[in-house]
Scaffold this motif. Sequence first.
Motif, PDB file in Angstrom:
ATOM      1  N   ALA B 135      27.012  63.676   5.895  1.00  0.00           N
ATOM      2  CA  ALA B 135      27.906  64.279   4.897  1.00  0.00           C
ATOM      3  C   ALA B 135      29.363  63.925   5.019  1.00  0.00           C
ATOM      4  CB  ALA B 135      27.825  65.673   4.910  1.00  0.00           C
ATOM      5  N   ALA B 136      29.925  63.862   6.141  1.00  0.00           N
ATOM      6  CA  ALA B 136      31.164  63.472   6.468  1.00  0.00           C
ATOM      7  C   ALA B 136      31.547  62.101   6.061  1.00  0.00           C
ATOM      8  CB  ALA B 136      31.687  63.836   7.978  1.00  0.00           C
ATOM      9  N   GLU B 137      30.542  60.983   6.428  1.00  0.00           N
ATOM     10  CA  GLU B 137      30.595  59.895   5.970  1.00  0.00           C
ATOM     11  C   GLU B 137      30.487  59.536   4.422  1.00  0.00           C
ATOM     12  OE1 GLU B 137      27.193  57.690   7.732  1.00  0.00           O
ATOM     13  OE2 GLU B 137      28.045  57.991   9.598  1.00  0.00           O
ATOM     14  N   GLU B 138      30.010  60.275   3.834  1.00  0.00           N
ATOM     15  CA  GLU B 138      29.868  60.326   2.379  1.00  0.00           C
ATOM     16  C   GLU B 138      30.937  60.984   1.572  1.00  0.00           C
ATOM     17  OE1 GLU B 138      26.215  62.425   1.568  1.00  0.00           O
ATOM     18  OE2 GLU B 138      24.851  60.881   2.188  1.00  0.00           O
ATOM     19  N   LYS B 139      31.855  61.668   2.356  1.00  0.00           N
ATOM     20  CA  LYS B 139      33.067  62.413   1.925  1.00  0.00           C
ATOM     21  C   LYS B 139      32.858  63.426   1.026  1.00  0.00           C
ATOM     22  CE  LYS B 139      35.978  58.252   2.497  1.00  0.00           C
ATOM     23  NZ  LYS B 139      35.866  58.344   4.122  1.00  0.00           N
ATOM     24  N   TRP B 181      23.146  79.743   1.999  1.00  0.00           N
ATOM     25  CA  TRP B 181      23.641  78.631   1.820  1.00  0.00           C
ATOM     26  C   TRP B 181      24.523  78.773   0.749  1.00  0.00           C
ATOM     27  CZ3 TRP B 181      23.606  74.226   4.213  1.00  0.00           C
ATOM     28  CH2 TRP B 181      22.818  74.049   5.245  1.00  0.00           C
ATOM     29  N   LYS B 182      24.668  79.396  -0.090  1.00  0.00           N
ATOM     30  CA  LYS B 182      25.634  79.554  -1.311  1.00  0.00           C
ATOM     31  C   LYS B 182      27.101  79.840  -0.659  1.00  0.00           C
ATOM     32  CE  LYS B 182      27.412  81.065  -5.630  1.00  0.00           C
ATOM     33  NZ  LYS B 182      28.545  80.077  -5.296  1.00  0.00           N
ATOM     34  N   LEU B 183      27.009  80.501   0.584  1.00  0.00           N
ATOM     35  CA  LEU B 183      28.304  80.951   1.028  1.00  0.00           C
ATOM     36  C   LEU B 183      28.780  79.778   1.956  1.00  0.00           C
ATOM     37  CD1 LEU B 183      28.194  84.735   2.958  1.00  0.00           C
ATOM     38  CD2 LEU B 183      29.566  83.743   1.211  1.00  0.00           C
ATOM     39  N   LEU B 184      27.681  79.097   2.586  1.00  0.00           N
ATOM     40  CA  LEU B 184      28.168  78.090   3.471  1.00  0.00           C
ATOM     41  C   LEU B 184      28.670  76.721   2.703  1.00  0.00           C
ATOM     42  CD1 LEU B 184      27.869  77.373   6.595  1.00  0.00           C
ATOM     43  CD2 LEU B 184      26.046  75.971   5.924  1.00  0.00           C
ATOM     44  N   LEU B 185      27.910  76.598   1.788  1.00  0.00           N
ATOM     45  CA  LEU B 185      28.415  75.546   0.576  1.00  0.00           C
ATOM     46  C   LEU B 185      29.696  75.540   0.005  1.00  0.00           C
ATOM     47  CD1 LEU B 185      24.727  74.254  -0.633  1.00  0.00           C
ATOM     48  CD2 LEU B 185      26.001  72.953   0.869  1.00  0.00           C
ATOM     49  N   ASP B 186      29.746  76.879  -0.490  1.00  0.00           N
ATOM     50  CA  ASP B 186      31.290  77.198  -1.054  1.00  0.00           C
ATOM     51  C   ASP B 186      32.355  76.766  -0.231  1.00  0.00           C
ATOM     52  OD1 ASP B 186      29.871  78.021  -3.441  1.00  0.00           O
ATOM     53  OD2 ASP B 186      30.236  80.033  -2.818  1.00  0.00           O
ATOM     54  N   THR B 187      32.106  76.888   1.075  1.00  0.00           N
ATOM     55  CA  THR B 187      33.159  76.723   2.019  1.00  0.00           C
ATOM     56  C   THR B 187      33.256  75.388   2.468  1.00  0.00           C
ATOM     57  OG1 THR B 187      32.257  78.688   3.373  1.00  0.00           O
ATOM     58  CG2 THR B 187      34.302  77.733   4.363  1.00  0.00           C
ATOM     59  N   VAL B 188      31.956  74.769   2.958  1.00  0.00           N
ATOM     60  CA  VAL B 188      32.181  73.349   3.550  1.00  0.00           C
ATOM     61  C   VAL B 188      31.976  72.045   2.568  1.00  0.00           C
ATOM     62  CG1 VAL B 188      30.860  74.362   5.583  1.00  0.00           C
ATOM     63  CG2 VAL B 188      29.557  72.955   4.121  1.00  0.00           C
ATOM     64  N   ALA B 189      31.474  72.286   1.311  1.00  0.00           N
ATOM     65  CA  ALA B 189      31.450  71.152   0.535  1.00  0.00           C
ATOM     66  C   ALA B 189      32.735  70.890  -0.270  1.00  0.00           C
ATOM     67  CB  ALA B 189      30.366  71.643  -0.638  1.00  0.00           C
ATOM     68  N   ASP B 190      32.878  69.583  -0.436  1.00  0.00           N
ATOM     69  CA  ASP B 190      34.245  69.370  -1.275  1.00  0.00           C
ATOM     70  C   ASP B 190      34.035  69.692  -2.388  1.00  0.00           C
ATOM     71  OD1 ASP B 190      35.839  67.660  -2.951  1.00  0.00           O
ATOM     72  OD2 ASP B 190      36.187  66.540  -1.307  1.00  0.00           O
TER      73      ASP B 190
END
Lengths: 224, 224
Positions: B135-139, B181-190
């Motif tokens: 995910a980091a490589e894919e920015k 996952w909603k909580l997590l993705l809201d924080t960690v996803a671009d």
Amino acid sequence: MNQQERAARTQSALIRSAAELFERHGYEKASLNDISSGAGVSRGALHFHFDTKADVAGAVEDAAARALRDAVDSLPPGGGALQDLTDLSHRLVELLLWDVVVRAGFLLSCDAGQRARVDLCRDWETYVHEFVARAAEEKCLAPGVQPEGVVNAVVAATVGLVVLSRTDKEWLAGRRHTGLWKLLLDTVADPRTADRLNPGGTGAPYDSTCGLPDSACAGGLQPC
Amino acid sequence: MNQQERAARTQSALIRSAAELFERHGYEKASLNDISSGAGVSRGALHFHFDTKADVAGAVEDAAARALRDAVDSLPPGGGALQDLTDLSHRLVELLLWDVVVRAGFLLSCDAGQRARVDLCRDWETYVHEFVARAAEEKCLAPGVQPEGVVNAVVAATVGLVVLSRTDKEWLAGRRHTGLWKLLLDTVADPRTADRLNPGGTGAPYDSTCGLPDSACAGGLQPC
């Protein structure tokens, strides 16, 4: 030291000895003989306090539950609910690092093989629920964040830390735990107040986790 | 059915019987007699496959590790790393709900009393690490989010779910897991790509978890 004090000290030594054995070998393998000799007392002295191994385990869990309750009660008054919960979580991690009775209490509670008379995971969930409900009342949660989801995330992550730290104490490292709270607070705290929160716990160095210059972090900010 | 097929079927029945007993009574209390009779075979048939109870436990853990590996391998190609990880986590929760061997494998791995030859928690951590690094490589991570912190949060929360679900299966409810996952993705996803992610897993109804109208969610979006 009078007789009552001696009895209390022996009971405390037995609880500690049992906690060490439960942690090292598991509940099933720990014997009453090992528990009494670990406490430096006779088997008869053990039976003055406890009838069965299940009773000793119950006393370990009671003592761990008291330590958790004391941590809640010793939070300074007037703090905001989200910072209080962050501080409490750091206090729990310290207890897990330094207090074998708290570690063993949680492990017994996690062990489905035997039914605990105290469920520390449930106690923890109840405390987290109270703090998150207070954060919602204080309007410190970000718009759209459901209190129930926050409770689930905090409880699941904390119980995960307890279990993972059995084989790798690095899971209780302050830096790692602060990182978890930084992620969580960034999502769940209202953006207008999030900068006032310290994911490292009240009084911890703010450094890069704060995102604000030290001067802005120190004092004068309203709690959340 | 030839002899080899019969042997494989017996071995599989023994692993399942052992998993059920480990889950219900714990490793220590499960006996080889109960394991063989639970599988409907003689003690001699058990010893054709396994020398000791530790061997049977190892086979349970191996089978659980294979199921986890299969879940990773069966992710459709071309997905983005964060959606893949979300999907994998949902698949793991399904396995925990429906497959006693996976449940018992994780519980053995969490049990410090005995040293597992496979560490499923460590396997899971390795997978999560791979997906987050991708995910980091894919920015696709939000600016300022540390990959290590994301790995820790996902692993701690997932292991917490496994342990908490021993006494309360509600912890594996799809709604609760999607909320995490909603909580997590809201924080960690671009933020530029977060709306394309489905915290309920690929193919799950988007409804309120998506935050977009159904028409915008369906198809045509780049994965992340």
